[in-house]
Design a protein around this motif. Structure first.
Motif, PDB file in Angstrom:
ATOM      1  N   UNK A 123       0.622  -1.406  -0.258  1.00 33.96           N
ATOM      2  CA  UNK A 123       0.111   0.073   0.191  1.00 33.96           C
ATOM      3  C   UNK A 123       0.889   1.497   0.037  1.00 33.96           C
ATOM      4  N   UNK A 124       0.340   2.039  -0.982  1.00 37.73           N
ATOM      5  CA  UNK A 124       1.450   3.238  -0.786  1.00 37.73           C
ATOM      6  C   UNK A 124      -0.035   4.524  -0.479  1.00 37.73           C
ATOM      7  N   UNK A 125       0.366   6.030  -0.035  1.00 33.88           N
ATOM      8  CA  UNK A 125      -0.076   7.065   0.492  1.00 33.88           C
ATOM      9  C   UNK A 125      -1.167   7.345  -0.679  1.00 33.88           C
ATOM     10  N   UNK A 126      -2.185   7.842  -0.947  1.00 35.13           N
ATOM     11  CA  UNK A 126      -2.296   8.483  -1.659  1.00 35.13           C
ATOM     12  C   UNK A 126      -1.823   9.758  -1.398  1.00 35.13           C
ATOM     13  N   UNK A 127      -0.888  10.629  -1.998  1.00 31.69           N
ATOM     14  CA  UNK A 127      -1.348  11.839  -2.614  1.00 31.69           C
ATOM     15  C   UNK A 127      -1.979  13.129  -2.790  1.00 31.69           C
ATOM     16  N   UNK A 128      -3.455  13.771  -2.259  1.00 27.98           N
ATOM     17  CA  UNK A 128      -3.449  14.448  -3.527  1.00 27.98           C
ATOM     18  C   UNK A 128      -2.752  15.987  -3.546  1.00 27.98           C
ATOM     19  N   UNK A 129      -2.992  16.383  -5.273  1.00 32.15           N
ATOM     20  CA  UNK A 129      -2.228  16.910  -5.911  1.00 32.15           C
ATOM     21  C   UNK A 129      -3.455  17.664  -5.874  1.00 32.15           C
ATOM     22  N   UNK A 130      -2.108  19.728  -6.042  1.00 26.83           N
ATOM     23  CA  UNK A 130      -3.507  20.705  -6.331  1.00 26.83           C
ATOM     24  C   UNK A 130      -2.413  21.206  -7.549  1.00 26.83           C
ATOM     25  N   UNK A 131      -3.646  21.619  -8.614  1.00 26.83           N
ATOM     26  CA  UNK A 131      -2.966  21.983 -10.228  1.00 26.83           C
ATOM     27  C   UNK A 131      -2.897  24.255  -9.656  1.00 26.83           C
ATOM     28  N   UNK A 132      -2.238  24.489 -10.110  1.00 24.37           N
ATOM     29  CA  UNK A 132      -2.043  26.135  -9.899  1.00 24.37           C
ATOM     30  C   UNK A 132      -1.252  27.102 -11.059  1.00 24.37           C
ATOM     31  N   UNK A 133      -1.826  27.355 -11.612  1.00 16.95           N
ATOM     32  CA  UNK A 133      -2.142  28.756 -12.849  1.00 16.95           C
ATOM     33  C   UNK A 133      -0.928  30.155 -12.399  1.00 16.95           C
ATOM     34  N   UNK A 134      -0.237  30.583 -12.607  1.00 16.70           N
ATOM     35  CA  UNK A 134       0.372  31.805 -11.844  1.00 16.70           C
ATOM     36  C   UNK A 134       0.905  32.909 -13.756  1.00 16.70           C
ATOM     37  N   UNK A 135       0.628  34.006 -13.295  1.00 13.88           N
ATOM     38  CA  UNK A 135       0.880  35.078 -14.028  1.00 13.88           C
ATOM     39  C   UNK A 135       1.711  35.290 -14.101  1.00 13.88           C
ATOM     40  N   UNK A 136       3.313  35.661 -14.723  1.00 13.51           N
ATOM     41  CA  UNK A 136       4.520  36.391 -14.150  1.00 13.51           C
ATOM     42  C   UNK A 136       5.991  36.514 -14.905  1.00 13.51           C
ATOM     43  N   UNK A 137       5.855  38.357 -15.259  1.00 12.09           N
ATOM     44  CA  UNK A 137       7.163  38.966 -15.991  1.00 12.09           C
ATOM     45  C   UNK A 137       8.085  37.776 -16.019  1.00 12.09           C
ATOM     46  N   UNK A 138       9.074  37.945 -17.141  1.00  9.87           N
ATOM     47  CA  UNK A 138      10.089  36.990 -17.351  1.00  9.87           C
ATOM     48  C   UNK A 138      10.980  37.336 -16.365  1.00  9.87           C
ATOM     49  N   UNK A 155       6.020  20.836 -13.521  1.00  5.16           N
ATOM     50  CA  UNK A 155       5.854  22.527 -14.190  1.00  5.16           C
ATOM     51  C   UNK A 155       5.094  21.182 -15.345  1.00  5.16           C
ATOM     52  N   UNK A 156       3.254  21.598 -15.678  1.00  5.48           N
ATOM     53  CA  UNK A 156       2.898  20.777 -16.550  1.00  5.48           C
ATOM     54  C   UNK A 156       3.056  22.080 -17.806  1.00  5.48           C
ATOM     55  N   UNK A 157       3.190  23.208 -17.967  1.00  3.48           N
ATOM     56  CA  UNK A 157       2.762  23.697 -18.680  1.00  3.48           C
ATOM     57  C   UNK A 157       3.213  25.392 -18.641  1.00  3.48           C
ATOM     58  N   UNK A 158       4.086  25.914 -19.359  1.00  2.00           N
ATOM     59  CA  UNK A 158       4.728  26.701 -19.488  1.00  2.00           C
ATOM     60  C   UNK A 158       4.711  27.612 -20.707  1.00  2.00           C
ATOM     61  N   UNK A 159       3.814  28.851 -21.141  1.00  2.00           N
ATOM     62  CA  UNK A 159       3.785  29.473 -21.941  1.00  2.00           C
ATOM     63  C   UNK A 159       4.667  30.505 -22.098  1.00  2.00           C
ATOM     64  N   UNK A 160       4.792  31.190 -23.160  1.00  3.83           N
ATOM     65  CA  UNK A 160       5.843  32.501 -23.248  1.00  3.83           C
ATOM     66  C   UNK A 160       5.143  33.578 -23.995  1.00  3.83           C
ATOM     67  N   UNK A 161       4.704  34.622 -23.546  1.00  2.49           N
ATOM     68  CA  UNK A 161       3.989  35.998 -24.422  1.00  2.49           C
ATOM     69  C   UNK A 161       4.596  36.815 -24.135  1.00  2.49           C
ATOM     70  N   UNK A 162       3.513  38.126 -24.032  1.00  2.00           N
ATOM     71  CA  UNK A 162       3.885  39.306 -23.019  1.00  2.00           C
ATOM     72  C   UNK A 162       4.674  38.752 -21.500  1.00  2.00           C
ATOM     73  N   UNK A 163       3.987  37.525 -20.984  1.00  2.00           N
ATOM     74  CA  UNK A 163       4.023  37.522 -19.858  1.00  2.00           C
ATOM     75  C   UNK A 163       4.460  35.980 -20.101  1.00  2.00           C
TER      76      UNK A 163
END
Length: 198
Positions: A123-138, A155-163
């Motif tokens: 048996x292995x403990x179930x670790x509940x995960x939380x997904x977070x999203x943020x926008x920040x300067x380079x 890291x699930x996804x990183x998108x580079x645009x103006x931020x």
């Protein structure tokens, strides 16, 4: 704390000439559980029954597959519940041996097949995960990546645009402290958005 299983476990019982093949394994959701049950039906075309129980939060279910109501699926589900398991499917394939077991005998046979398999479980403990999203300067991306690594975030996804728009996943227990650390270190330049639906 709920647990899941590191690997599938099996047990085989012969009771009054009937053969019961029990298996307990980790599954991500109900769709995967139903697919596994169908796979077992295909692997055991001569079986009289393929009964199952799924312990998976709001997707939990049980099925007697033609056995008298309440003699297979529901008792199997109770075994999973008593073991505090989550995201786990129990299946029992029955080859009928010609001798009827009665309701009590069926309940014992199905619960024993699951319980015997679980005796071998890691048996292995179930670790509940939380997904977070943020926008920040380079300029803050390096800080975010360092703090994410320290917190064990993925890291699930990183998108580079103006931020820079970052989506990450980390243990729920660490999420609030992670956000507070980043907001403090980033001096308000890191903006957390509503987490995407999982």
């Amino acid at each position: 704390m709920p647990h899941s299983l590191a690997a599938p476990v099996h047990a085989e019982l012969i009771i009054k000439k009937s053969r019961f093949l029990g298996c307990v394994e980790s599954v991500p959701d109900r769709a995967a559980a139903l697919a596994r049950v169908e796979q077992l039906r295909a692997e055991h075309p001569g079986a009289a029954h393929v009964c199952w129980a799924l312990m998976a939060g709001g997707q939990s279910a049980a099925n007697d597959d033609g056995e008298p109501g309440g003699t297979a699926g529901r008792p199997m589900l109770e075994v999973l519940r008593h073991q505090d398991l989550e995201g786990v499917l129990a299946t029992v394939v029955r080859y009928f041996g010609g001798v009827k077991l009665g309701a009590g005998g069926l309940v014992r046979a199905y619960t024993d097949a699951v319980a015997q398999a679980l005796l071998k479980a890691d048996k292995v403990p179930v670790i509940r995960l939380r997904t977070l999203r943020c926008t920040l300067p380079y300029a803050q991306e390096g800080l975010l990546r360092r703090e994410a690594e320290k917190a064990g975030a993925q890291l699930v996804d990183v998108a580079h645009g103006a931020l820079v728009d970052v989506t990450l996943r980390l243990p729920e227990s660490a999420a609030n402290a992670f956000v507070a650390t980043l907001n403090e270190s980033g001096q308000g330049r890191i903006g957390w958005l509503k987490p995407p639906e999982d």
